[in-house]
Write an enzyme that holds these catalytic residues in place. Sequence first.
Site, short mmCIF file in Angstrom:
data_model
loop_
_atom_site.label_atom_id
_atom_site.label_comp_id
_atom_site.label_asym_id
_atom_site.label_seq_id
_atom_site.Cartn_x
_atom_site.Cartn_y
_atom_site.Cartn_z
N ASP A 61 0.83 -1.21 0.00
CA ASP A 61 0.00 0.00 0.00
C ASP A 61 0.86 1.25 0.00
O ASP A 61 0.54 2.24 -0.67
CB ASP A 61 -0.91 0.00 1.23
CG ASP A 61 -2.03 -1.01 1.12
OD1 ASP A 61 -2.19 -1.61 0.04
OD2 ASP A 61 -2.75 -1.21 2.11
N ALA A 62 1.95 1.21 0.76
CA ALA A 62 2.83 2.39 0.85
C ALA A 62 3.46 2.69 -0.51
O ALA A 62 3.59 3.86 -0.90
CB ALA A 62 3.90 2.15 1.90
N PHE A 72 2.19 1.93 -3.44
CA PHE A 72 1.14 2.46 -4.32
C PHE A 72 0.86 3.93 -3.99
O PHE A 72 0.72 4.76 -4.89
CB PHE A 72 -0.14 1.65 -4.19
CG PHE A 72 -1.29 2.23 -4.98
CD1 PHE A 72 -1.38 2.02 -6.35
CD2 PHE A 72 -2.24 3.02 -4.36
CE1 PHE A 72 -2.41 2.57 -7.08
CE2 PHE A 72 -3.27 3.58 -5.08
CZ PHE A 72 -3.36 3.35 -6.45
N ASP A 73 0.75 4.23 -2.69
CA ASP A 73 0.51 5.62 -2.29
C ASP A 73 1.60 6.54 -2.82
O ASP A 73 1.32 7.67 -3.24
CB ASP A 73 0.44 5.72 -0.76
CG ASP A 73 -0.82 5.09 -0.18
OD1 ASP A 73 -1.80 4.95 -0.94
OD2 ASP A 73 -0.80 4.72 1.00
N GLU A 127 -12.65 8.31 13.30
CA GLU A 127 -13.02 6.90 13.17
C GLU A 127 -11.79 6.07 12.80
O GLU A 127 -10.89 6.57 12.11
CB GLU A 127 -14.08 6.71 12.07
CG GLU A 127 -15.28 7.61 12.20
CD GLU A 127 -16.21 7.51 10.99
OE1 GLU A 127 -15.92 6.67 10.10
OE2 GLU A 127 -17.18 8.26 10.93
N LYS A 166 -9.70 3.70 10.62
CA LYS A 166 -9.69 3.35 9.19
C LYS A 166 -9.44 1.85 9.07
O LYS A 166 -8.31 1.38 9.20
CB LYS A 166 -8.63 4.14 8.43
CG LYS A 166 -8.70 3.91 6.91
CD LYS A 166 -7.67 4.75 6.17
CE LYS A 166 -7.81 4.54 4.67
NZ LYS A 166 -7.63 3.13 4.28
N GLU A 203 -17.55 -0.94 5.71
CA GLU A 203 -16.34 -1.69 5.38
C GLU A 203 -16.52 -3.14 5.77
O GLU A 203 -16.93 -3.45 6.89
CB GLU A 203 -15.14 -1.09 6.12
CG GLU A 203 -13.81 -1.39 5.49
CD GLU A 203 -13.49 -0.47 4.32
OE1 GLU A 203 -12.46 -0.70 3.67
OE2 GLU A 203 -14.27 0.47 4.06
N CYS A 246 14.26 -37.36 9.04
CA CYS A 246 14.40 -38.82 9.08
C CYS A 246 14.92 -39.43 7.78
O CYS A 246 15.17 -40.64 7.73
CB CYS A 246 13.06 -39.47 9.46
SG CYS A 246 11.77 -39.27 8.20
#
EC number: 6.5.1.2
Length: 687
Positions: A33-34, A36-37, A113, A115, A176, A413
């Site tokens: 995600d980082a 992509f951001d 809120e 996320k 969500e 074994c």
Amino acid sequence: MTPEVLRQWQELAEQVREHQFRYYVRDAPVITDAEFDELLRRLEALEEQYPELRTPDSPTQLVGGAGFATEFEPVEHLERMLSLDNAFNTEELTAWAGRIHADVGDSAAYLCELKIDGVALSLVYEGGRLTRASTRGDGRTGEDVTLNARTIEDVPERLSHSEDHRMPEVLEVRGEVFFRVADFQALNASLVEEGKAPFANPRNSAAGSLRQKDPAVTARRRLRMICHGLGHTEGFRPATLHQAYLALQAWGLPVSQHTTLVADLAGVQERIDYWGEHRHEVDHEIDGVVVKVDDVALQRRLGSTSRAPRWAIAYKYPPEEAQTKLLDIRVNVGRTGRVTPFAFMTPVKVAGSTVAQATLHNASEVKRKGVLIGDTVVIRKAGDVIPEVLGPVVDLRDGSEREFVMPTTCPECGTPLAPEKEGDADIRCPNTRSCPGQLRERVFHVSSRNALDIEMLGYEAGAALLSARVIGDEGDLFGLTEEELLRTDLFRTKAGDLSANGRRLLANLDKAKAAPLWRVLVALSIRHVGPTAARALATEFGSIDAIVSATTEQLAAVEGVGPTIASAVSEWFTVDWHREIVEKWRAAGVRMADERDDSVPRTLAGVTVVVTGSLPGFSRDEAKEAIVTRGGKAAGSVSKKTSYVVAGDAPGSKYDKAVELGVPILDEDGFRKLLEQGPPAEVGEPT
């Protein structure tokens, strides 16, 4: 604007759209995600410098899933379903709040809120009944996933009546869908056990589960939902968002208990700091705090862009990822013989703990991730989630890296390894009885929290007992004596006496003999049999002997078992040395049948009851226990074989199924009478 700038924009835009496709449509992202951001921010910065590049079809102007064809029927939202702009630091948050202040002054209070790292869902209720559920899509048109959404326990089929809040004629509510961390781990464990690829993270698993073609698959996965916004409404115009949430809760819709109303930016920052420290105390993953202007009139005044409201922003925490060196890939032999590669890495701190190892599941996963021994790799760990290798940093390779080769013989074994059946991703050691690796893991499993929960019988203790040949396998555990424990250094004092830990181990083993049957079943290491299936079998049959005598078809008919688990149970008891373990435990005093409380009348013998919705006088587990202790079967789904459905507040789709099939429906008072008196002569719908 030069041709080079245009080329740079085109390349960035193409990369962003490719990764959006992988994320929103395939549910299989290949970057974090980082990362992509960062790509999106570079594109936004370029468009800020050259505004002529900011066309209506730019990825910066569209909601994430726009323009991609899917396999679900398209459905138009009643009101646009927008995304959110992000803030990655205090400066960006302050700049956003400054724009709010410049437009509406000091009058704005804020809702903070959590996320949730899940997938967005829109629900439409007409006349109090759920008529449609859809994904975000491009913000105007989403995918119709109504059948799948109806299987989510948190999604009511009908809204509850409220004296304080008049039910709207039309209610479009946004929320969500997500997995709790424990449920995500259980799902991945079951997928790996079946030889399937695990999900990369809870968000991907939620998206993939919601978009299943077969609603029965979605139903088996424990998806949750929290509502966090409104779309189109008729007959409902709340003045503030927090008032809207109170109404949603009164109507039986799930809302977060962690939302806070604050007066100013200082209060917002306090909430962001608090959840930054306590984010892992929540039972689901969060990746930030969403801040919203609470006043609905101010929201309308502030408006929105083509992709996001101006009155809300998502403050995103730094990613819980780190880079480290992959020193080696080794293999571990599990208790059922599955050979699993794992990454051995330079220790690195991530998500508040030091990580040096991470599972790679199987050879196919190693190949899919493209990691080489010697790579710099990206690892991810969120809270209690098992550390995961996401992939290599290819640009840092120097040519010294080498491929991992899966061994062909068991490292414990020496037995040749092979898949159990053709096409399996996993390979196994078939020397199940005497492979030292499998023995250690099985002994350790007996003591695990989900099995017999025996303190002092940890991995070290089990290995010591086996290496000293005090026990030959897990069957010998409950026959251990003080004299035998004295043969191990671990449980012997310098004076030659039994240590305090040794005495505690013997006491804990004795205590475990009285454990309920389901724990004994889990402790036996029968493949696929975890706590859920074990409870179902114990409830239905009551004893080991009854389970052994049951046919595979009878086992499969038990709610929560099915043919795969039934076959595994039947096959397990056909093996001689497996039955020897059971008999050793029985001879040592381990209880092989659940005791029935004769003081509780067996009013529900032969009766199958399904509970849906919330009952003020019973938790879900209490209701199930009340049914089972009276001889009944607490089922999870409604069928023609269902005797009664108990409908509490906000009943789900099970209520409608009961009406459709003509199954008698009880309210809570009727349920209590059923428990006390048994089946009444006639049962009608609750009034």
